[in-house]
Write a protein that holds these residues in place. Structure first.
Motif, PDB file in Angstrom:
ATOM      1  N   HIS A   1       9.228  15.449 -16.189  1.00 17.24           N
ATOM      2  CA  HIS A   1       8.742  14.413 -15.056  1.00 17.24           C
ATOM      3  C   HIS A   1       8.465  13.227 -15.533  1.00 17.24           C
ATOM      4  N   TYR A   2       8.313  12.120 -14.850  1.00 22.35           N
ATOM      5  CA  TYR A   2       8.032  10.714 -15.312  1.00 22.35           C
ATOM      6  C   TYR A   2       6.446  10.997 -15.113  1.00 22.35           C
ATOM      7  N   THR A   3       5.685  10.281 -15.871  1.00 26.11           N
ATOM      8  CA  THR A   3       4.190  10.068 -15.933  1.00 26.11           C
ATOM      9  C   THR A   3       3.911   9.349 -14.691  1.00 26.11           C
ATOM     10  N   GLU A   4       2.708   9.243 -14.329  1.00 21.14           N
ATOM     11  CA  GLU A   4       2.164   8.354 -13.422  1.00 21.14           C
ATOM     12  C   GLU A   4       2.187   6.783 -13.952  1.00 21.14           C
ATOM     13  N   ALA A   5       1.884   6.719 -14.948  1.00 20.49           N
ATOM     14  CA  ALA A   5       2.047   5.453 -15.559  1.00 20.49           C
ATOM     15  C   ALA A   5       3.364   4.806 -15.623  1.00 20.49           C
ATOM     16  N   GLU A   6       4.419   5.683 -16.018  1.00 23.67           N
ATOM     17  CA  GLU A   6       5.819   5.265 -15.857  1.00 23.67           C
ATOM     18  C   GLU A   6       6.348   4.936 -14.302  1.00 23.67           C
ATOM     19  N   ALA A   7       5.831   5.644 -13.706  1.00 16.85           N
ATOM     20  CA  ALA A   7       6.334   5.409 -12.198  1.00 16.85           C
ATOM     21  C   ALA A   7       5.767   4.233 -11.657  1.00 16.85           C
ATOM     22  N   ARG A   8       4.446   3.956 -12.031  1.00 10.14           N
ATOM     23  CA  ARG A   8       3.822   2.496 -11.564  1.00 10.14           C
ATOM     24  C   ARG A   8       4.454   1.560 -12.198  1.00 10.14           C
ATOM     25  N   GLN A   9       5.026   1.635 -13.407  1.00 11.57           N
ATOM     26  CA  GLN A   9       5.642   0.554 -13.936  1.00 11.57           C
ATOM     27  C   GLN A   9       7.021   0.192 -13.275  1.00 11.57           C
TER      28      GLN A   9
ATOM     29  N   LEU B   1       0.758  -1.169  -0.024  1.00 10.74           N
ATOM     30  CA  LEU B   1      -0.125   0.073  -0.076  1.00 10.74           C
ATOM     31  C   LEU B   1       0.909   1.388   0.003  1.00 10.74           C
ATOM     32  N   TYR B   2       0.713   2.395  -0.641  1.00  7.82           N
ATOM     33  CA  TYR B   2       1.546   3.601  -0.680  1.00  7.82           C
ATOM     34  C   TYR B   2       0.452   4.862  -1.172  1.00  7.82           C
ATOM     35  N   THR B   3       0.869   5.873  -0.904  1.00 11.00           N
ATOM     36  CA  THR B   3       0.258   6.950  -1.203  1.00 11.00           C
ATOM     37  C   THR B   3       0.956   7.587  -2.465  1.00 11.00           C
ATOM     38  N   ASP B   4       0.158   8.606  -2.939  1.00  7.57           N
ATOM     39  CA  ASP B   4       0.535   8.999  -4.555  1.00  7.57           C
ATOM     40  C   ASP B   4       1.884   9.971  -4.266  1.00  7.57           C
ATOM     41  N   GLY B   5       2.368  10.166  -3.375  1.00  8.30           N
ATOM     42  CA  GLY B   5       3.756  10.653  -3.330  1.00  8.30           C
ATOM     43  C   GLY B   5       4.809   9.937  -3.789  1.00  8.30           C
ATOM     44  N   LEU B   6       4.590   8.659  -3.860  1.00  7.56           N
ATOM     45  CA  LEU B   6       5.607   7.641  -4.411  1.00  7.56           C
ATOM     46  C   LEU B   6       5.678   7.666  -6.038  1.00  7.56           C
TER      47      LEU B   6
ATOM     48  N   GLY C   1       8.774 -12.162  -2.776  1.00 10.31           N
ATOM     49  CA  GLY C   1       9.235 -13.559  -1.973  1.00 10.31           C
ATOM     50  C   GLY C   1      10.173 -13.145  -0.736  1.00 10.31           C
ATOM     51  N   SER C   2      10.669 -12.025  -0.938  1.00 13.42           N
ATOM     52  CA  SER C   2      11.632 -11.404   0.110  1.00 13.42           C
ATOM     53  C   SER C   2      10.994 -10.876   1.349  1.00 13.42           C
ATOM     54  N   SER C   3      11.387 -10.540   2.460  1.00 16.14           N
ATOM     55  CA  SER C   3      10.778  -9.980   3.541  1.00 16.14           C
ATOM     56  C   SER C   3      10.024  -8.757   3.257  1.00 16.14           C
ATOM     57  N   ALA C   4       8.946  -8.274   4.106  1.00 13.83           N
ATOM     58  CA  ALA C   4       8.395  -7.132   4.099  1.00 13.83           C
ATOM     59  C   ALA C   4       9.272  -5.985   4.247  1.00 13.83           C
ATOM     60  N   GLU C   5      10.370  -5.981   4.722  1.00 13.50           N
ATOM     61  CA  GLU C   5      11.350  -5.040   4.936  1.00 13.50           C
ATOM     62  C   GLU C   5      12.243  -4.578   3.702  1.00 13.50           C
ATOM     63  N   VAL C   6      12.525  -5.708   3.073  1.00 14.56           N
ATOM     64  CA  VAL C   6      13.188  -5.772   1.631  1.00 14.56           C
ATOM     65  C   VAL C   6      12.182  -5.074   0.698  1.00 14.56           C
ATOM     66  N   ILE C   7      11.189  -5.702   0.626  1.00  9.29           N
ATOM     67  CA  ILE C   7       9.996  -5.122  -0.328  1.00  9.29           C
ATOM     68  C   ILE C   7       9.754  -3.572  -0.054  1.00  9.29           C
ATOM     69  N   ALA C   8       9.593  -3.145   1.215  1.00  5.77           N
ATOM     70  CA  ALA C   8       9.440  -1.678   1.531  1.00  5.77           C
ATOM     71  C   ALA C   8      10.360  -0.856   0.958  1.00  5.77           C
ATOM     72  N   HIS C   9      11.810  -1.290   1.256  1.00  2.00           N
ATOM     73  CA  HIS C   9      12.867  -0.634   0.815  1.00  2.00           C
ATOM     74  C   HIS C   9      12.728  -0.459  -0.857  1.00  2.00           C
ATOM     75  N   ALA C  10      12.580  -1.663  -1.615  1.00  2.00           N
ATOM     76  CA  ALA C  10      12.457  -1.620  -3.116  1.00  2.00           C
ATOM     77  C   ALA C  10      11.566  -0.794  -3.472  1.00  2.00           C
ATOM     78  N   ALA C  11      10.463  -0.667  -2.813  1.00  2.00           N
ATOM     79  CA  ALA C  11       9.332   0.339  -3.213  1.00  2.00           C
ATOM     80  C   ALA C  11       9.587   1.640  -2.894  1.00  2.00           C
ATOM     81  N   GLU C  12      10.339   2.111  -2.020  1.00  2.00           N
ATOM     82  CA  GLU C  12      10.629   3.303  -1.542  1.00  2.00           C
ATOM     83  C   GLU C  12      11.754   3.847  -2.554  1.00  2.00           C
ATOM     84  N   GLN C  13      12.840   2.950  -3.112  1.00  2.00           N
ATOM     85  CA  GLN C  13      13.792   3.305  -4.139  1.00  2.00           C
ATOM     86  C   GLN C  13      13.217   3.079  -5.605  1.00  2.00           C
ATOM     87  N   ALA C  14      12.089   2.646  -5.876  1.00  2.00           N
ATOM     88  CA  ALA C  14      11.938   2.121  -6.970  1.00  2.00           C
ATOM     89  C   ALA C  14      11.861   3.400  -8.211  1.00  2.00           C
ATOM     90  N   VAL C  15      11.391   4.501  -8.120  1.00  2.00           N
ATOM     91  CA  VAL C  15      11.334   5.896  -8.863  1.00  2.00           C
ATOM     92  C   VAL C  15      12.301   6.489  -8.449  1.00  2.00           C
TER      93      VAL C  15
END
Length: 751
Positions: A526-534, A509-514, A545-559
Motif C-alpha cells: 500500500h501507499y504510505t500516508e505521506a506518499e498519498a498526501r504528496q 477539506l477531506y477525510t482519511d479515506g482519501l 485556480g480552477s473551479s471548485a468542482e475541477v479541484i474536487a474531481h482532481a482530489a478524488e482521483q489523486a491517489v
C-alpha cells in the motif's frame, strides 16, 4: 411352448437373473413404495434388511441428500406421466458415507397400457480418467475461490464466466431475473470473439426464451438440460438472427442449468461448445451436465448472497447519503463543491465483510450576516451505526451552530453531547461506549475574509494560495470528540485559531479515506500516508485556480487504487472580488437614529435596491438602532417588575418606550442616556439577501415578548420577526450583535 422353454423358465426365475447383475433394480408402485429390490440394490444403498424384506418401504429410504429431494419428486412426476428420467443423485449410507448413483427410471406399464409404477435401474456413477477428474475438482476449487473474493454481483458473475471459459466452454451466458423479466448479466466468448450486434443478447439486454428452448426447459424443470449434439437436435431460438449467429459460429453442444437458491429461481447459466476451438471432446455428455449442475448450485448461492449484500449496501448507502447535504447552497463569496465516495466491499482487519458505508460527513451551514460554517468529520467505525451517529452529530452541530458561538465552544458542546450516547453495561451484553469522531469546524466571513476554526483530531485541510499548496497550520490539533467519555483525564481543551485569507484562496477539506491504505498500482503493498498526501498535493497544484468542482474531481482521483474506507471531500474557493459592505460607528444618542437610517437609505440606493425593499430594510434598521440607543446608553438597572408591586399599572400608566420597543424584551429596565456609549451599524449586500448588524457593548441578548393590547411597547422584535427573513443575536468579544436578514431582488452591481 416346448418342454425346453419350460425348463429354462423354471431354472431362470426373474429374481435369479436380476440378483446376479451388477446394477441396482428397484420397482415401486405409483405412490413410491418399494415393491422389489434386488441384492445389488441392498448393497449399493446399504440397506440393513435383506432385499425380500424391503417391500413397502418408501422410495425416500434410498437416502437422498436434502439437496436431491427435489430430484426424487421430479423423477416420480416425470415417469408417472409416461416419460423416462435419467440423472445423478447422492445417497447417504448408514455410516455417513456418500455414494453417487447414476440412475435411469422408466414407467412400469400394465398390459392394458396404464402405468402401475416405476422401474429404476442404478449404478455407481462411473468416473472418467483420473486426469479429467482432477481437472474438474480443480475447476470447482477455483470457482469457489473466485466466488469468495467479492460480494459485488457484477464481479462475482465475471469471475465465474472467466473460470469456465475456455477450460470448460467456448461460450458462457448468465441470465438473471429482475422482477419478472430476464436480463443478460454476463457473457464471455473464447478468444475475445463477439457476436454481431442484434444477434445474441448483449449484457444488460432483456432476453425472452421461447417455449421449448433448452434454457426455458432448464428453468421450468429446475434441472440441468443437456443438448449433446446440436446437429441432430433442433431447438427454438429467441429470434432468427440469434439462430443465424449460432450457425455461423458453429455451436456443437450446449448444457444449461437453473440458478436456484433458497427455493427461488434466480435465472439460468448456459455453456456452449463451438468451432472456435479444437477440443478432444467437442460434445458435452451426462457427466458434464451433472458437473454444471454442481457449479450452478454454488453460483446460485453466491449470487443470492451478492444480491442480499447489494440490497444491504444500497440501503446503508441511501441511509448515509440521506443524512448528508442534498443540495449545495448558494453562498456569497464562495464557490463550493463536495464529494462522498463509499468504499467497495472488502474484508478488512478481521471485522468480516463490510458494507464500507461509514461515518464520514460534511456540511455547509449558513450563519448570521452571511457567514458560513464549514464542517468535515469522520465517525470511527463502519456500517449503519456509524452512519446513524454521523447523522446525529451533523444535526446536533447544525443546532449548536445557530447560537453563533465560537468554533472551539461548538466543539466543546459537541464533545459533551457525544458522552450522552454511551450506554451502561447491562446483563444482555449490549453496551456502547461514547462514539469517537474527528471533526474540523470553520467559520468563514466572505466580507472580512476572516477564517476562524477549531480542530478535534482531524487531518489539516489543504490551503491553495496563488498556485501554492500547503497544509493549513493548526497549532492546537485537539483530541477526538468523545474521547473524554472513556475516562481519559488531563486532555487539552479545544482552542480557537483564526487567520485572514487572501482573495482567491481555496480550502480542500477531506477525510482519511482519501489517503489511507491505497493498494499500489504494481500490487506491491500500500501507499504510505505521506506518499498519498504528496500525490494529493500534486493533483491539487495541477488544477490550482480552477473551479471548485475541477479541484474536487482532481482530489478524488489523486491517489490511484480502490479506497479502503469511505471518504468525503469539501472544496471552498473564496472570491477574488470584494463584496459590498458599509459600516459606521455612532454615539448612543436618540438623535443618531435618524442619522443611521439616512445613511442606510443612501447606501441601499447606491447598491441599487428597489424602493420597496429599501424602505422595508430602513424600517427595520430604525427599530433595531432605536433599541440599541435605549439599552446601550447606560448599564442596566434591576428589572422594573422586580421593583413594582403586584398589579402595578401597565400601558399608558407605565413608563413609555419610543418606537414600540419595550425594555422587557431585553429583560431589563429602560436606562438613562449616557453619551459616552457607542454602537456600530454594519450593512452587507449579497446576491439575494441584505444583512444588517448592530453592535453594542451591552451583554444582554434580546428576546421576544407578548405585548398586551394596552401596552405601548413590546412589539419591536415581533415586527422584526414578522418582516425579516431571519433575525437573531450573538455575543461578541465586546458585547453583542443584533442582526436581521431581508431578501433582495437582483439589481445593478453593488459598489
Amino acid at each position: 411352448m416346448s418342454g425346453w422353454d419350460e425348463a429354462v423358465r423354471g431354472y431362470l426365475p426373474p429374481d435369479t437373473v436380476l440378483g446376479q447383475i451388477e446394477a441396482a433394480v428397484l420397482v415401486t408402485d405409483r405412490l413410491g413404495n418399494l415393491l422389489y429390490a434386488n441384492a445389488y440394490a441392498a448393497k449399493l444403498f446399504d440397506f440393513p434388511d435383506s432385499p425380500e424384506r424391503l417391500a413397502g418401504r418408501s422410495l425416500l429410504s434410498l437416502g437422498f441428500e436434502e439437496e436431491d429431494l427435489g430430484k426424487a419428486a421430479d423423477l416420480a412426476k416425470q415417469v408417472l406421466r409416461g416419460r423416462a428420467w435419467d440423472g445423478t443423485f447422492a445417497s447417504v449410507r448408514s455410516g455417513g458415507s456418500r455414494v453417487f448413483i447414476r440412475a435411469q427410471a422408466v414407467p412400469l406399464r400394465h398390459p392394458s397400457g396404464s402405468i402401475d409404477g416405476i422401474v429404476i435401474v442404478g449404478r455407481q456413477a462411473t468416473r472418467r480418467s483420473s486426469q479429467q477428474e482432477r481437472e474438474r475438482i480443480g475447476l470447482l476449487e477455483r470457482i469457489g475461490e473466485r466466488l469468495a473474493r467479492s460480494l459485488e454481483l457484477g464481479l462475482t458473475l465475471r469471475h465465474v464466466a472467466e473460470t469456465l471459459v475456455p477450460q470448460f466452454a467456448d461460450h458462457c451466458f448468465i441470465d438473471l431475473y429482475q422482477g419478472d423479466k430476464l436480463f443478460r448479466r454476463a457473457q464471455i466468448n473464447v478468444g475475445g470473439w463477439e457476436p454481431a450486434p442484434g444477434t445474441w443478447a448483449a449484457v444488460g439486454e432483456q432476453i425472452n426464451y421461447p417455449e421449448g428452448h433448452f434454457c426455458q426447459q432448464a428453468m421450468a424443470r429446475l434441472d440441468p438440460v443437456l443438448v449433446s449434439n446440436l446437429v441432430y437436435t433442433e431447438f427454438p431460438a429467441p429470434h432468427a438472427q440469434s439462430m443465424q449467429a449460432s450457425e455461423d459460429v458453429g455451436l456443437t453442444s450446449i448444457v444449461a442449468a437453473p440458478l436456484v437458491a433458497r427455493g427461488e429461481l434466480l435465472g439460468v447459466i448456459s455453456l456452449a461448445l463451438s468451432r472456435l476451438t479444437e477440443r478432444e471432446e467437442s460434445h458435452y455428455d451426462i457427466d458434464d451436465r451433472d458437473f454444471l449442475g454442481a457449479v450452478a448450485s454454488r453460483v446460485a448461492v453466491a449470487i443470492d448472497t451478492a444480491l442480499l449484500f447489494e440490497e444491504e449496501r444500497r440501503t446503508a448507502l441511501a441511509f448515509q447519503t440521506s443524512l448528508l447535504p442534498q443540495v449545495k447552497p448558494t453562498l456569497d463569496g464562495l464557490d463550493v463543491a463536495w464529494r462522498y465516495v463509499p468504499a467497495k466491499p472488502l474484508e478488512t482487519h478481521g471485522q468480516g465483510i463490510q458494507t464500507q458505508v461509514g461515518g464520514d460527513w460534511y456540511d455547509l451551514i449558513p450563519l448570521s450576516a452571511g457567514r458560513v460554517g464549514i464542517v468535515i468529520g469522520d465517525v470511527e467505525g463502519r456500517g449503519a451505526r456509524a452512519a446513524a451517529i454521523m447523522g446525529q452529530l451533523r444535526a446536533t452541530l447544525r443546532a449548536f451552530a445557530q447560537d453563533d458561538k465560537a468554533p472551539a465552544e461548538i466543539l466543546r458542546k459537541l464533545d459533551d453531547w457525544c458522552r450522552t450516547l454511551s450506554t451502561p453495561h447491562s446483563g444482555d451484553g449490549e453496551h456502547f461506549d461514547s462514539p469517537r469522531a474527528s471533526c474540523t469546524y470553520l467559520v468563514y466571513d466572505a466580507w472580512s475574509r476572516s477564517l476562524s476554526f477549531a480542530n478535534a483530531g482531524h487531518d489539516a485541510p489543504l490551503v491553495v494560495t496563488d498556485g501554492d499548496v500547503a497544509e493549513l497550520h493548526i497549532e492546537h490539533h485537539g483530541v477526538l470528540l468523545g474521547v473524554r467519555g472513556t475516562g481519559v483525564a488531563g486532555l487539552p481543551t479545544y482552542r480557537e485559531e483564526s487567520l485572514t485569507l487572501k482573495p482567491g484562496t481555496t480550502l480542500v477539506l477531506y477525510t482519511d479515506g482519501l489517503t489511507d491504505r491505497r493498494q499500489r498500482a504494481d500490487g506491491s503493498g500500500h501507499y504510505t500516508e505521506a506518499e498519498a498526501r504528496q500525490m494529493l498535493c500534486a493533483a491539487v497544484r495541477g488544477v490550482a485556480g480552477s473551479s471548485a468542482e475541477v479541484i474536487a474531481h482532481a482530489a478524488e482521483q489523486a491517489v490511484p487504487g480502490d479506497i479502503d474506507d469511505d471518504m468525503a471531500i469539501v472544496v471552498v474557493s473564496t472570491s477574488r472580488e470584494d463584496l459590498a459592505s458599509w459600516q459606521a460607528t455612532f454615539p448612543a444618542e436618540a438623535i443618531r437614529v435618524s442619522e443611521a437610517r439616512r445613511d442606510a437609505q443612501l447606501t441601499f440606493e447606491r447598491w441599487g435596491l428597489p424602493r420597496d425593499q429599501s424602505e422595508l430594510a430602513c424600517l427595520l434598521v430604525s427599530e433595531v438602532v432605536t433599541n440599541v440607543v435605549l439599552h446601550t446608553a447606560a448599564p442596566a438597572r434591576r428589572h422594573r417588575m422586580a421593583l413594582e408591586p403586584a398589579g402595578a399599572p401597565t400601558g399608558p400608566a407605565a413608563a413609555s418606550v419610543p418606537n414600540g420597543w419595550d425594555s422587557d424584551e431585553f429583560g431589563d429596565s429602560f436606562p438613562e442616556a449616557h453619551p459616552t456609549r457607542t454602537f456600530t451599524l454594519r450593512l452587507r449586500r449579497g446576491a439575494s439577501a441584505l444583512w444588517v448588524e448592530v453592535f453594542d457593548a451591552d451583554l444582554r441578548l434580546p428576546r421576544i415578548r407578548s405585548a398586551a393590547d394596552t401596552d405601548e411597547g413590546g412589539r419591536g422584535l415581533y415586527l422584526v420577526d414578522q418582516l425579516a427573513t431571519r433575525w437573531g443575536s450573538r455575543p461578541t468579544k465586546d458585547g453583542k450583535a443584533v442582526w436581521f436578514e431581508v431578501p433582495v431582488s437582483p439589481g445593478r452591481d453593488a459598489t
